[in-house]
Design a protein around this motif. Structure first.
Motif, PDB file in Angstrom:
ATOM      1  N   ALA A  10     -24.653 -52.620   7.345  1.00 42.10           N
ATOM      2  CA  ALA A  10     -23.829 -51.812   8.248  1.00 42.10           C
ATOM      3  C   ALA A  10     -24.099 -50.337   7.996  1.00 42.10           C
ATOM      4  O   ALA A  10     -24.279 -49.905   6.860  1.00 42.10           O
ATOM      5  N   GLU A  11     -24.166 -49.562   9.070  1.00 44.79           N
ATOM      6  CA  GLU A  11     -24.347 -48.122   8.940  1.00 44.79           C
ATOM      7  C   GLU A  11     -23.012 -47.492   8.561  1.00 44.79           C
ATOM      8  O   GLU A  11     -21.959 -47.989   8.968  1.00 44.79           O
ATOM      9  N   PRO A  12     -23.036 -46.402   7.797  1.00 43.25           N
ATOM     10  CA  PRO A  12     -21.778 -45.740   7.455  1.00 43.25           C
ATOM     11  C   PRO A  12     -21.055 -45.293   8.722  1.00 43.25           C
ATOM     12  O   PRO A  12     -21.677 -44.824   9.673  1.00 43.25           O
ATOM     13  N   ALA A  13     -19.779 -45.460   8.730  1.00 41.99           N
ATOM     14  CA  ALA A  13     -18.983 -45.091   9.909  1.00 41.99           C
ATOM     15  C   ALA A  13     -18.911 -43.577  10.056  1.00 41.99           C
ATOM     16  O   ALA A  13     -18.911 -42.848   9.070  1.00 41.99           O
ATOM     17  N   LEU A  14     -18.876 -43.122  11.294  1.00 40.78           N
ATOM     18  CA  LEU A  14     -18.694 -41.698  11.550  1.00 40.78           C
ATOM     19  C   LEU A  14     -17.255 -41.320  11.244  1.00 40.78           C
ATOM     20  O   LEU A  14     -16.341 -42.128  11.356  1.00 40.78           O
ATOM     21  N   ARG A  16     -13.576 -39.646  11.576  1.00 48.89           N
ATOM     22  CA  ARG A  16     -12.643 -39.481  12.702  1.00 48.89           C
ATOM     23  C   ARG A  16     -12.375 -38.012  12.965  1.00 48.89           C
ATOM     24  O   ARG A  16     -11.874 -37.651  14.012  1.00 48.89           O
ATOM     25  N   ARG A  17     -12.682 -37.171  11.993  1.00 53.15           N
ATOM     26  CA  ARG A  17     -12.475 -35.734  12.168  1.00 53.15           C
ATOM     27  C   ARG A  17     -13.604 -35.154  13.007  1.00 53.15           C
ATOM     28  O   ARG A  17     -14.764 -35.513  12.830  1.00 53.15           O
ATOM     29  N   PRO A  18     -13.290 -34.242  13.913  1.00 47.80           N
ATOM     30  CA  PRO A  18     -14.340 -33.647  14.743  1.00 47.80           C
ATOM     31  C   PRO A  18     -14.986 -32.429  14.068  1.00 47.80           C
ATOM     32  O   PRO A  18     -14.395 -31.796  13.202  1.00 47.80           O
ATOM     33  N   CYS A  19     -16.176 -32.113  14.508  1.00 46.56           N
ATOM     34  CA  CYS A  19     -16.866 -30.897  14.091  1.00 46.56           C
ATOM     35  C   CYS A  19     -16.023 -29.705  14.526  1.00 46.56           C
ATOM     36  O   CYS A  19     -15.482 -29.685  15.635  1.00 46.56           O
ATOM     37  N   LEU A  20     -15.912 -28.713  13.665  1.00 42.21           N
ATOM     38  CA  LEU A  20     -15.086 -27.552  13.964  1.00 42.21           C
ATOM     39  C   LEU A  20     -15.611 -26.760  15.157  1.00 42.21           C
ATOM     40  O   LEU A  20     -14.852 -26.112  15.863  1.00 42.21           O
ATOM     41  N   HIS A  21     -16.922 -26.850  15.430  1.00 46.48           N
ATOM     42  CA  HIS A  21     -17.488 -26.092  16.554  1.00 46.48           C
ATOM     43  C   HIS A  21     -17.599 -26.919  17.831  1.00 46.48           C
ATOM     44  O   HIS A  21     -17.061 -26.542  18.859  1.00 46.48           O
ATOM     45  N   CYS A  22     -18.282 -28.074  17.777  1.00 47.91           N
ATOM     46  CA  CYS A  22     -18.573 -28.822  19.013  1.00 47.91           C
ATOM     47  C   CYS A  22     -17.675 -30.031  19.239  1.00 47.91           C
ATOM     48  O   CYS A  22     -17.745 -30.655  20.290  1.00 47.91           O
ATOM     49  N   ALA A  23     -16.860 -30.378  18.260  1.00 46.34           N
ATOM     50  CA  ALA A  23     -15.915 -31.499  18.339  1.00 46.34           C
ATOM     51  C   ALA A  23     -16.575 -32.872  18.318  1.00 46.34           C
ATOM     52  O   ALA A  23     -15.928 -33.870  18.586  1.00 46.34           O
ATOM     53  N   ALA A  24     -17.867 -32.944  17.973  1.00 41.89           N
ATOM     54  CA  ALA A  24     -18.516 -34.252  17.805  1.00 41.89           C
ATOM     55  C   ALA A  24     -18.018 -34.886  16.505  1.00 41.89           C
ATOM     56  O   ALA A  24     -17.546 -34.188  15.611  1.00 41.89           O
ATOM     57  N   ALA A  25     -18.118 -36.201  16.418  1.00 45.08           N
ATOM     58  CA  ALA A  25     -17.721 -36.890  15.189  1.00 45.08           C
ATOM     59  C   ALA A  25     -18.634 -36.444  14.047  1.00 45.08           C
ATOM     60  O   ALA A  25     -19.836 -36.278  14.235  1.00 45.08           O
ATOM     61  N   PRO A  27     -20.898 -36.702  10.828  1.00 43.65           N
ATOM     62  CA  PRO A  27     -21.694 -37.754  10.194  1.00 43.65           C
ATOM     63  C   PRO A  27     -21.238 -37.972   8.751  1.00 43.65           C
ATOM     64  O   PRO A  27     -20.527 -37.123   8.196  1.00 43.65           O
ATOM     65  N   PRO A  28     -21.636 -39.069   8.143  1.00 46.31           N
ATOM     66  CA  PRO A  28     -21.235 -39.333   6.760  1.00 46.31           C
ATOM     67  C   PRO A  28     -21.628 -38.177   5.831  1.00 46.31           C
ATOM     68  O   PRO A  28     -22.721 -37.637   5.923  1.00 46.31           O
ATOM     69  N   GLY A  29     -20.696 -37.764   4.993  1.00 46.57           N
ATOM     70  CA  GLY A  29     -20.949 -36.690   4.043  1.00 46.57           C
ATOM     71  C   GLY A  29     -20.600 -35.304   4.554  1.00 46.57           C
ATOM     72  O   GLY A  29     -20.472 -34.366   3.777  1.00 46.57           O
ATOM     73  N   ALA A  30     -20.472 -35.130   5.847  1.00 47.78           N
ATOM     74  CA  ALA A  30     -20.118 -33.829   6.413  1.00 47.78           C
ATOM     75  C   ALA A  30     -18.605 -33.641   6.336  1.00 47.78           C
ATOM     76  O   ALA A  30     -17.852 -34.598   6.478  1.00 47.78           O
ATOM     77  N   THR A  31     -18.176 -32.408   6.097  1.00 46.50           N
ATOM     78  CA  THR A  31     -16.738 -32.165   5.970  1.00 46.50           C
ATOM     79  C   THR A  31     -16.173 -31.252   7.050  1.00 46.50           C
ATOM     80  O   THR A  31     -15.004 -31.348   7.385  1.00 46.50           O
TER      81      THR A  31
END
Length: 86
Positions: A10-14, A16-25, A27-31
């Motif tokens: 299974a791939e790591p789940a994205l 639920r928090r959005p990117c502060l700039h573009c609001a995309a989900a 990726p794993p490890g991003a804060t």
């Protein structure tokens, strides 16, 4: 092989928090940002004092709001509004 055993890991789940700039989900490890481009864009926008971009870009439903149309130009009540030439 068990019927419940996945064929691929299974791939790591994205996030639920959005990117502060573009609001995309995120990726794993991003804060905070989904990529370095969004991090740079956010730094530029806030560095130029254009933080209002983030305040007005989202409506209650999370969709981008259109920019309000400019007010109509004043014209004398007895004349027709000026039109651009073709």
């Amino acid at each position: 092989m068990n019927a419940l055993t996945p064929l691929t890991p299974a791939e790591p789940a994205l996030s639920r928090r959005p990117c502060l700039h573009c609001a995309a989900a995120l990726p794993p490890g991003a804060t905070v940002y989904c990529c370095t481009g969004c991090e740079a864009a956010h730094a530029l926008i806030t560095g130029l004092g254009l933080d209002a971009f983030y305040a007005r870009r989202e409506a209650a439903a999370g969709e981008l709001r259109p920019v309000p149309p400019p007010p109509p130009r004043f014209h004398h009540p007895g004349t027709a509004p000026a039109r651009g030439r073709a």
